[in-house]
Structures are given as structure tokens and as C-alpha cells.
Design a protein around this motif. Sequence first.
Motif, short mmCIF file in Angstrom:
data_model
loop_
_atom_site.label_atom_id
_atom_site.label_comp_id
_atom_site.label_asym_id
_atom_site.label_seq_id
_atom_site.Cartn_x
_atom_site.Cartn_y
_atom_site.Cartn_z
N GLN A 1 21.30 35.65 54.83
CA GLN A 1 20.15 34.87 54.80
C GLN A 1 19.70 34.47 56.26
N ALA A 2 21.13 34.16 56.94
CA ALA A 2 20.78 33.82 58.40
C ALA A 2 20.12 34.95 59.38
N ALA A 3 20.60 36.24 59.26
CA ALA A 3 20.26 37.51 59.65
C ALA A 3 18.76 37.86 59.54
N GLU A 4 18.42 37.54 58.17
CA GLU A 4 16.94 37.75 57.77
C GLU A 4 16.12 36.87 58.49
N GLN A 5 16.51 35.56 58.74
CA GLN A 5 15.67 34.55 59.50
C GLN A 5 15.55 34.84 60.86
N GLY A 6 16.50 36.07 61.65
CA GLY A 6 16.66 36.19 63.05
C GLY A 6 17.59 35.28 63.85
#
Length: 310
Positions: free
Chosen positions: A224-229
Motif C-alpha cells: 500500500q505504501a508503494a502504491e502511494q509513491g
Amino acid sequence: MIRLPLQYLAAFRAAAQAENLRAAAEKLFLTHSAVSQQIRALETQLGFELFERQGRRIRLNAAGHTLLAGVERAYAELEQSLQAAAAMHGQAQRSLRVTVLPSFAQRWLMPRLGRWSARHPEIALELHASQQLVDLEREGFHLALRQGRGPWTGMVNEALFESPFLPVAAPGLAHRLIGAPPAQLAGEMLLGDAALWMSWFEAAGSPQRVTPVASFNDAGLLLQAAEQGMGIALCRELLAADALLDGRLVRLSAPCMLDNEQRSYHLVYPPALRDDPALRAFCDWLKSEIAQSRAALSGSPARETAPADR
């Protein structure tokens, strides 16, 4: 032949599980004294004690542990027989209690449960998502999806999947890093476990010492953190499958580090349920869905830079 009233065994099982007579009494909707009397009567009939008394606490002794193992097997077989009898009379609807890791439930299993329900409407799933190991028989679960190498004593163990680790990032960050040499990634904002990242760099042929900007105790949060950049995540390809296929995440390199035996996933269940139709159907469905995910991923190579990724 020893003849034991079934209520004695129920009281013994509840007390063994709770290690407290009052808690056992509440579970059985009996009084404290009734449970205590039934256990004393059981011990008297057997001719030996089953518990060590420590104030208000009770603990199984060696004989108690041996008896409990047999009682749990008997309960499991009785449940299986009741389910089979119900199915013969057209009452096929039943529940399958499954404990899974939160990351697997969130990132992979939940999006596919509609297909499971459509295929097996007669089997209702009760999912328990937790990182804590549970005693399947004691807590009434039919199946666990566990990570590691076991062994899980007294349980049947089926390997479910191993999944390679690879670095992924949101499209906005990934467009300038696709195909970059591993050493270049070391200078970026990395997410996850430092030791795992260093193992990945070593497997990629470029040993590095790195300090990630954030770490997480759950792979779902990491993705989720990766998806949020927030940065680049090192994750199992299978857990990121849906995000990779729909473009929320982009793989930055080909996988180069496989799961080892400490990280692979397994199906674990009591031997009495080895031939249980509902459990077997769910295990086979999981394996089929995993094969489909892998097939889809094999046709989704690292994306080239495109305007949509910018």
C-alpha cells in the motif's frame, strides 16, 4: 473397557483448553462446582490425575496431554461424520474455518472470493486473518495458511507456493528506474526489511548496504505504501499480482531472488480432515487460482516507459 460419560470428556476438554475451571464452566454453561465435580469423577474412574493444580490455575500433566490428544481426534472425527450425515440428507451447507496471514488475505485472496462462492455456494468460508499462530484443533479451525518451514507437529502439511521477490514501485516513480542496474536502486527511497533488501542486492550480483526509509510488519501495508509513491518495495510477486496486472505497481527488474524454505507458504490441517470434501475443494481451488495468477504474471514483463506511467 472403560466407560466414560460424554459430559466428563466435555468438561475435561474445556478445562484443558482454558486452564481454568471457571472459564470452562462459562463455556459449557455450567457452574464452577459442576465442572470440578465432573473432572474429579473422571479422574476417579480412570484411577489417576489429569491436571496439576496451581491455585486457581490448572495445567495438564503427561497423562492429561495424552488423553486430550485422543479426545481432540474423536471430536474432529465426530464433526466430520456429522457433516457427512447432514450432506446425505441434503443439508450440504457448511462452514470452513480458515486462518490466513493478513497480507495474503488482503492482497490476493479477497479479490478472488467471489469466484469461490460462485463455484461452491454450499461452503461458507469463515476467514480469520492474523499473524499469530493458532492451535487449529483447540480453536476450531479446519485449515491454516502458514509461512515458514514447519514442521507443524501432528498436522498435514502441503506446500502451496513459493514466490520470487522483486522490486516494485508506483508508475510515477518507476518510469525512470525500469531496467536500471541494481546499484542505482540502492540510492532510492527503499521500503521494507533491510536484511531482505541486502539479500536481494547480493542475489542480483551487486552487494549493497542499505537503510530503508520505512519498514512494515505486514506485506499488505508495504505494498500500500508503494502504491502511494512512498518508495520502492521489495515484495513477493504473487502478493503484488493484481497491482502489477492493473498498473498500480510496476516491476523494476526481473525476479532474481526466490523464497527460501523459511518464507514459503503451506497449507496446514489436522489429519482427520485429510479427505474432507470441503477442505479438499478449497485447497484445490487455491492451487488453481495461484496457477492462473502465475500464468497472467508470466505474460506481464517489466513495462517499458510509457506516457501513462509518467
